[in-house]
Design an enzyme around this catalytic site. Structure first.
Site, mmCIF file in Angstrom:
data_model
loop_
_atom_site.group_PDB
_atom_site.id
_atom_site.type_symbol
_atom_site.label_atom_id
_atom_site.label_comp_id
_atom_site.label_asym_id
_atom_site.label_seq_id
_atom_site.Cartn_x
_atom_site.Cartn_y
_atom_site.Cartn_z
ATOM 1 N N ASP A 1 88.005 42.723 76.774
ATOM 2 C CA ASP A 1 88.249 41.438 76.130
ATOM 3 C C ASP A 1 89.492 40.794 76.721
ATOM 4 O O ASP A 1 90.380 41.480 77.246
ATOM 5 C CB ASP A 1 88.436 41.623 74.623
ATOM 6 C CG ASP A 1 87.157 42.020 73.911
ATOM 7 O OD1 ASP A 1 86.071 41.807 74.482
ATOM 8 O OD2 ASP A 1 87.252 42.546 72.788
ATOM 9 N N THR A 2 89.590 39.497 76.595
ATOM 10 C CA THR A 2 90.718 38.756 77.159
ATOM 11 C C THR A 2 92.057 39.305 76.690
ATOM 12 O O THR A 2 92.975 39.479 77.489
ATOM 13 C CB THR A 2 90.608 37.253 76.795
ATOM 14 O OG1 THR A 2 89.418 36.736 77.379
ATOM 15 C CG2 THR A 2 91.796 36.465 77.301
#
Length: 156
Positions: A101-102
């Protein structure tokens, strides 16, 4: 006309009006045109942990997305990897075989060719790859804590 709408980055409804197509069809055309655009190389720093002829293993910092929404944008890990590999016309970007995930930092394995990508993806599917996550928390959890549930996206 579709190419011009794509290059001008018209909003969806403006492209629908200009082309006389449904939203679904305009999205499909945009996706196909986007795939023809070369991925932008981004020369921001890349923390390479390991590299050989088949693999590129990097440390992804938090806040950096894996992919950009559009190929003509920069600012993602894949853009940095492309720059690291040469970034010139004709250099193929590495294949993403898993993602973070970012907001998550950690090790990312990328394949330099489709055969290696398929092999590593199969290893992930067969659960042959061991992944270890470390979570930071605020406060003091109970002495023995085990989180054994799926973690989902923040709805906010």
């Amino acid at each position: 006309v579709a190419q011009a709408c794509f290059e001008q980055r018209l909003p969806l409804q403006a492209a629908v009006s200009a082309l006389g197509l449904s939203e679904r069809r305009v999205r499909e055309v945009r996706r196909r045109l986007s795939l023809r655009s070369p991925l932008v190389a981004d020369s921001d720093p890349l923390d390479v942990i390991f590299e050989d002829d088949a693999l590129l293993v990097v440390n992804k910092p938090p806040g950096l997305p894996m992919h950009v929404k559009h190929r003509f944008e920069g600012g993602a890990l894949l853009n940095r990897c492309l720059s690291h590999l040469g970034g010139e016309e004709g250099v193929r970007p590495p294949h993403t075989v898993h993602r973070l995930d970012t907001d998550t930092s950690g090790v990312v394995v990328l394949a330099k060719d489709p055969v290696t990508a398929a092999d590593i993806s199969a290893q992930f599917r067969r659960l042959e790859v061991r992944k270890l996550y470390l979570a930071l928390c605020i406060g003091v959890p109970p002495e023995e804590t085990c989180v054994d549930e799926a973690i989902s996206r923040d709805p906010a």
